[in-house]
Design a protein around this motif. Structure first.
Motif, PDB file in Angstrom:
ATOM      1  N   SER A 207     -38.520 -42.358 -63.429  1.00  0.00           N
ATOM      2  CA  SER A 207     -37.737 -41.508 -62.901  1.00  0.00           C
ATOM      3  C   SER A 207     -36.463 -41.446 -63.214  1.00  0.00           C
ATOM      4  CB  SER A 207     -37.418 -41.495 -61.366  1.00  0.00           C
ATOM      5  OG  SER A 207     -36.806 -40.253 -60.498  1.00  0.00           O
TER       6      SER A 207
ATOM      7  N   GLN B 240     -33.253 -40.627 -62.706  1.00  0.00           N
ATOM      8  CA  GLN B 240     -32.149 -41.011 -61.859  1.00  0.00           C
ATOM      9  C   GLN B 240     -30.791 -41.125 -62.861  1.00  0.00           C
ATOM     10  OE1 GLN B 240     -32.097 -41.174 -58.563  1.00  0.00           O
ATOM     11  NE2 GLN B 240     -34.532 -40.473 -58.835  1.00  0.00           N
TER      12      GLN B 240
ATOM     13  N   ILE C 137     -39.157 -32.354 -64.617  1.00  0.00           N
ATOM     14  CA  ILE C 137     -38.679 -32.423 -62.997  1.00  0.00           C
ATOM     15  C   ILE C 137     -40.492 -32.969 -62.666  1.00  0.00           C
ATOM     16  CG2 ILE C 137     -37.524 -31.984 -61.215  1.00  0.00           C
ATOM     17  CD1 ILE C 137     -35.811 -30.089 -63.008  1.00  0.00           C
ATOM     18  N   ASP C 138     -39.772 -34.502 -61.732  1.00  0.00           N
ATOM     19  CA  ASP C 138     -40.499 -34.399 -60.971  1.00  0.00           C
ATOM     20  C   ASP C 138     -40.629 -33.666 -59.465  1.00  0.00           C
ATOM     21  OD1 ASP C 138     -42.169 -36.211 -59.201  1.00  0.00           O
ATOM     22  OD2 ASP C 138     -42.746 -37.986 -60.207  1.00  0.00           O
TER      23      ASP C 138
ATOM     24  N   VAL D 114     -40.191 -36.136 -56.006  1.00  0.00           N
ATOM     25  CA  VAL D 114     -38.476 -36.708 -56.326  1.00  0.00           C
ATOM     26  C   VAL D 114     -37.992 -36.200 -55.595  1.00  0.00           C
ATOM     27  CG1 VAL D 114     -37.800 -38.498 -57.683  1.00  0.00           C
ATOM     28  CG2 VAL D 114     -39.964 -38.687 -57.687  1.00  0.00           C
ATOM     29  N   ALA D 115     -37.121 -34.897 -56.157  1.00  0.00           N
ATOM     30  CA  ALA D 115     -37.122 -33.891 -55.967  1.00  0.00           C
ATOM     31  C   ALA D 115     -36.514 -33.736 -54.323  1.00  0.00           C
ATOM     32  CB  ALA D 115     -36.653 -33.152 -56.895  1.00  0.00           C
TER      33      ALA D 115
ATOM     34  N   SER E 198     -38.191 -35.966 -52.276  1.00  0.00           N
ATOM     35  CA  SER E 198     -37.248 -37.387 -51.515  1.00  0.00           C
ATOM     36  C   SER E 198     -36.438 -37.077 -51.617  1.00  0.00           C
ATOM     37  CB  SER E 198     -38.432 -38.554 -52.076  1.00  0.00           C
ATOM     38  OG  SER E 198     -38.282 -39.316 -51.182  1.00  0.00           O
ATOM     39  N   GLU E 199     -35.846 -36.505 -52.836  1.00  0.00           N
ATOM     40  CA  GLU E 199     -33.369 -37.107 -53.048  1.00  0.00           C
ATOM     41  C   GLU E 199     -33.542 -36.417 -51.919  1.00  0.00           C
ATOM     42  OE1 GLU E 199     -32.675 -38.407 -55.238  1.00  0.00           O
ATOM     43  OE2 GLU E 199     -32.689 -39.469 -56.885  1.00  0.00           O
TER      44      GLU E 199
ATOM     45  N   PHE F  60     -29.761 -32.656 -57.443  1.00  0.00           N
ATOM     46  CA  PHE F  60     -31.496 -33.850 -57.304  1.00  0.00           C
ATOM     47  C   PHE F  60     -31.918 -33.297 -57.909  1.00  0.00           C
ATOM     48  CE2 PHE F  60     -30.034 -33.083 -52.322  1.00  0.00           C
ATOM     49  CZ  PHE F  60     -29.322 -34.349 -52.297  1.00  0.00           C
ATOM     50  N   ARG F  61     -32.202 -32.192 -58.499  1.00  0.00           N
ATOM     51  CA  ARG F  61     -33.324 -32.195 -59.617  1.00  0.00           C
ATOM     52  C   ARG F  61     -32.664 -32.699 -60.779  1.00  0.00           C
ATOM     53  NH1 ARG F  61     -33.341 -25.810 -59.932  1.00  0.00           N
ATOM     54  NH2 ARG F  61     -31.603 -25.578 -57.720  1.00  0.00           N
TER      55      ARG F  61
ATOM     56  N   CYS G 131     -31.406 -35.722 -61.323  1.00  0.00           N
ATOM     57  CA  CYS G 131     -31.774 -36.632 -61.341  1.00  0.00           C
ATOM     58  C   CYS G 131     -33.688 -36.857 -60.991  1.00  0.00           C
ATOM     59  CB  CYS G 131     -30.978 -37.515 -59.638  1.00  0.00           C
ATOM     60  SG  CYS G 131     -29.152 -37.475 -60.119  1.00  0.00           S
ATOM     61  N   SER G 132     -34.328 -35.917 -61.035  1.00  0.00           N
ATOM     62  CA  SER G 132     -35.467 -36.510 -60.344  1.00  0.00           C
ATOM     63  C   SER G 132     -36.523 -35.475 -62.340  1.00  0.00           C
ATOM     64  CB  SER G 132     -36.018 -35.515 -59.594  1.00  0.00           C
ATOM     65  OG  SER G 132     -35.407 -35.877 -58.180  1.00  0.00           O
TER      66      SER G 132
END
Length: 319
Positions: free
Chosen positions: A67, A69, A163-164, A167-168, A170-171, A203-204, A206-207
């Motif tokens: 990730s 981030q 993009i994961d 994770v997005a 979760s963020e 958020f996206r 960073c993911s």
């Protein structure tokens, strides 16, 4: 900046880095405040060095995605400067923060203007300006992220960067502090779009899931005055590239930036996913990943690896 030996023995260099990091593998603490990152194996370690001709020197888990981030903030800043130019600096400063990456204290003292674009508040404001440059709102947020992702893929020469979504999500679910920062800036009139629209883009980006190999290659333009030395594409003007490197040197590791500059001497950006990107002007870029973080949120083993790499190569802007 000059290398100790122009004919570097990369097999010897990477072996020295491996020897330096092996006793420390697994050290540090993963970013468990983001649920999707809490389960990452702390014993992972990878490194990739991208050179002027596109040659890659890799070590360990260099092809495993992680990730990105906050490292994504560098690419977001570059794209935003392309689209809105110097007007960005009306909303974001260029000074080191000296505070935690998600601190709200300075925002209140400085009327909602973040210190720099690499702390969370500054990156949110930068993302907001980027979203606005695509027309704003949710449509602008999606278009901005599509363009950013396409840019990363093009620069890396790899369409597999993505993009994961887990994770997005979760963020977003754990993003109360980032929402507080955004709403606080909005209260000072320093957000052009609805908070949730700009945060969805933040958020996206960073993911994004990326490997060390992909990251080092995608960032190679930063080492050569904004021009990709392999394809010849001018990604940024020389002046803007230099400005980004200056901000990375001063603010790329939050309140650990001075220590990083002292030990490693290269512009860099860390992320709480355990990645670190560093730029050696005129030589190349280095991406390293190890999930365990120090107290400032920078990869502990990654920092050790970079310190040894600089010792072996002489790559320091102060050399």
């Amino acid at each position: 900046m000059t290398a100790l030996d122009p004919a570097l023995d990369w097999q010897q260099i990477m072996a020295a880095v491996e020897r330096a990091v092996m006793p420390h593998i697994g050290a540090g603490k993963v970013a468990d405040y983001i649920p999707a990152l809490a389960c990452v194996d702390p014993r992972k370690f990878g490194m990739a060095v991208a050179l002027r001709d596109g040659t890659m020197r890799c070590l360990g888990d260099a092809d495993e995605g992680f990730s990105v981030q906050s490292i994504s903030k560098v690419f977001t800043l570059a794209l935003t400067l392309q689209r809105v130019g110097e007007a960005l600096w009306d909303s974001v400063g260029r000074e080191p923060s000296g505070s935690s990456f998600n601190s709200i204290v300075q925002l209140e003292a400085e009327n909602g203007i973040p210190r720099n674009p690499l702390i969370n508040a500054g990156a949110i404001a930068t993302t907001d300006r980027l979203v606005d440059s695509y027309g704003g709102g949710q449509a602008g947020a999606w278009e901005a992220m599509d363009d950013l992702l396409d840019t990363a893929r093009r620069l890396a020469g790899d369409q597999n960067i993505d993009i994961d979504c887990d994770v997005a999500e979760s963020e977003s679910q754990s993003g109360s502090r980032n929402r507080a920062l955004a709403h606080f800036m909005a209260s000072f009139g320093n957000m052009k779009n609805p908070v949730e629209d700009s945060l969805s883009a933040y958020f996206r980006h960073c993911s994004i899931a990326i490997s060390c190999r992909q990251l080092a290659r995608a960032a190679l333009f930063l080492a050569f005055d904004g021009c990709d030395p392999v394809t010849g594409e001018e990604v940024l003007s020389k002046e803007r590239c230099q400005r980004i490197l200056a901000i990375m040197m001063m603010s790329g590791h939050y309140d650990n930036s001075g220590e990083f500059a002292y030990r490693i001497g290269l512009p860099g950006k860390s992320g709480v996913g355990g990645g670190i990107l560093v730029v050696a002007p005129e030589y190349g870029t280095v991406a390293v990943w190890s999930p365990g973080l120090n107290q400032a949120g920078t990869s502990m083993v990654g920092s050790i690896a970079l310190e040894e790499l600089v010792r072996q190569t002489g790559w320091s802007v102060f050399g």
